[in-house]
Design a protein around this motif. Structure first.
Motif, short mmCIF file in Angstrom:
data_model
loop_
_atom_site.label_atom_id
_atom_site.label_comp_id
_atom_site.label_asym_id
_atom_site.label_seq_id
_atom_site.Cartn_x
_atom_site.Cartn_y
_atom_site.Cartn_z
N THR A 60 -7.06 -2.69 4.83
CA THR A 60 -8.00 -2.53 3.71
C THR A 60 -9.19 -1.65 4.05
OG1 THR A 60 -9.31 -4.47 4.36
CG2 THR A 60 -7.43 -4.85 2.90
N GLY A 61 -9.56 -1.60 5.33
CA GLY A 61 -10.78 -0.91 5.72
C GLY A 61 -12.05 -1.68 5.39
N LEU A 62 -11.92 -2.90 4.92
CA LEU A 62 -13.06 -3.69 4.46
C LEU A 62 -13.52 -4.67 5.55
CD1 LEU A 62 -11.88 -4.36 0.80
CD2 LEU A 62 -13.39 -2.54 1.65
N ARG A 63 -14.58 -5.40 5.22
CA ARG A 63 -15.25 -6.25 6.20
C ARG A 63 -14.30 -7.24 6.86
NH1 ARG A 63 -20.67 -9.93 4.97
NH2 ARG A 63 -20.72 -11.02 6.98
N TRP A 95 -12.34 -5.66 9.61
CA TRP A 95 -13.20 -5.38 10.76
C TRP A 95 -13.50 -6.66 11.54
CZ3 TRP A 95 -15.41 -0.89 12.85
CH2 TRP A 95 -15.06 0.30 12.18
N ALA A 96 -13.70 -7.77 10.84
CA ALA A 96 -13.98 -9.04 11.52
C ALA A 96 -12.80 -9.47 12.37
CB ALA A 96 -14.32 -10.12 10.49
N VAL A 97 -11.59 -9.37 11.83
CA VAL A 97 -10.40 -9.74 12.61
C VAL A 97 -10.24 -8.80 13.79
CG1 VAL A 97 -7.89 -9.95 12.54
CG2 VAL A 97 -9.27 -10.83 10.64
N ALA A 110 -2.45 -12.41 7.68
CA ALA A 110 -3.82 -12.77 7.28
C ALA A 110 -4.87 -11.95 8.00
CB ALA A 110 -4.05 -14.26 7.52
N ALA A 111 -4.55 -10.69 8.32
CA ALA A 111 -5.49 -9.88 9.09
C ALA A 111 -6.58 -9.25 8.24
CB ALA A 111 -4.74 -8.78 9.84
N ALA A 112 -6.49 -9.37 6.90
CA ALA A 112 -7.55 -8.82 6.05
C ALA A 112 -7.69 -9.57 4.74
CB ALA A 112 -7.31 -7.34 5.76
#
Length: 358
Positions: free
Chosen positions: A60-63, A66-68, A296-298
């Motif tokens: 996704t390129g979303l937060r 990045w957290a994962v 569930a990576a994003a």
């Protein structure tokens, strides 16, 4: 977070009559893409103790992604990872537009900075979209992700389907990365004979897989797909995808492919697609092959009652509302699995499950 990127069931039920195009081509292992001059791929390990990151549906390129990724970096600093398996939906929502699309940087390279090991990448339905994100109706689009293999040290996808033995000599494991999108597309390629259920692409893949598994000397044989065979989450099992009775968009041909060419021949089947973390028990139907879902990576399924997990299959572990990833530790005699959940706000991880599977 609920995924509404398809037009959900109303769209899917009407998709069977839509053509995907008539002049498509694909890339088989015989047509594998070479690495571009000046690009040096991160090397595969040569030792016989391996730590494999298992992640999916990340791009996704979303937060949340990045957290994962930050949680994985923390793990990698403490316990170095040998290689990764990315189980599809690598470039949301509809896939890349070329082999040099900036989305590869935004949704893969930048989030995964510092994770400098080979990533075995699988094509997902969002990587091959046409009308709506996830419809799987533009199969040719997946070739852009194959093209990107030439340009990235991390991204490993020399063909739409391929295998990798690790280590190359006396392999502990062989990964068989498959492309079942022609069988699972919500817009079936009914006017494209090349991509048909019994068309050239799928027949060549079947023959290649049968031969590759038969010739493999690896202790552990692991099939890697985007679409699962068994799944307690809302996407459902192959043959019952989206709880739709309409063939072929219910995945009936995916089910037959697994039953004819994978189950009972590989010890493990790794899949994404459902935005959840599931470690399912083998069944009589799966012929002893264990289904693992790591998607569930994003995104997550969420906890809304309307999408409560169906719970048809016995599970050692399942989680539908938290981000996360898995780690397989492999030796010549053992397989250990750990499931890590991730807090989206802090990137803190919790080891939610650990078990020796073999």
């Amino acid at each position: 977070m609920r995924d509404n990127s398809f037009g959900r069931r109303g769209f899917l039920a009407g998709a069977a009559g839509v053509a995907a195009g008539a002049s498509l081509v694909g890339l088989s292992p015989a047509e594998a893409v070479p690495v571009a001059p000046g690009v040096t791929k991160f090397g595969f390990p040569t030792d016989r103790t391996l730590r494999v990151l298992v992640t999916g549906d990340a791009g996704t390129g979303l937060r949340a992604q990045w957290a994962v990724a930050e949680a994985i970096r923390t793990l990698h600093r403490r316990e170095p990872v040998s290689l990764a398996v990315g189980l599809g939906d690598n470039i949301y929502e509809s896939g890349p537009n070329s082999g040099t699309d900036p989305q590869f940087a935004d949704k893969f390279e930048n989030p995964n900075a510092g994770l400098d090991f080979p990533w075995l990448m699988v094509l997902g339905n969002h990587d091959t979209s046409s009308v709506l994100g996830g419809d799987g109706g533009w199969l040719l689009r997946g070739n852009h992700e194959v093209e990107y293999h030439a340009n990235s040290p991390r991204w490993w996808m020399p063909s739409r389907y391929y295998s990798v033995r690790v280590p190359e000599q006396r392999p502990v494991v062989e990964f068989f990365v498959l492309d079942l999108n022609p069988l699972a597309a919500y817009i079936p390629p009914i006017l494209s004979p090349y991509w048909a259920v019994d068309g050239q692409f799928m027949n060549e893949q079947r023959a290649w897989l049968d031969r590759a598994i038969a010739e493999s000397t690896a202790t552990w044989k692991i099939a890697c797909t985007h679409h699962p065979y068994l799944n307690n989450g809302p996407h459902g099992d192959a043959g019952r995808y989206e709880n739709l009775p309409i063939e072929p968009i219910n995945g009936v041909h995916v089910k037959r492919f697994f039953e004819d060419h994978v189950l009972g021949k590989c010890q493990f089947l790794l899949s994404g697609h459902d935005h959840s973390l599931q470690v399912l028990e083998p069944t009589v139907e799966s012929k002893g092959t264990r289904q693992i879902v790591s998607g569930a990576a994003a995104k997550t399924v969420g906890a809304e009652p309307a999408i409560t997990p169906r719970g048809r299959h016995n599970a050692l572990f399942e989680n539908y509302h938290q981000l996360g990833f898995m780690v397989l530790d492999l030796t010549a005699t053992t397989v250990d699995l750990r499931v890590h959940t991730v807090d989206a706000a802090t990137a803190a991880t919790t080891e939610a499950f650990t078990r020796r599977l073999v």
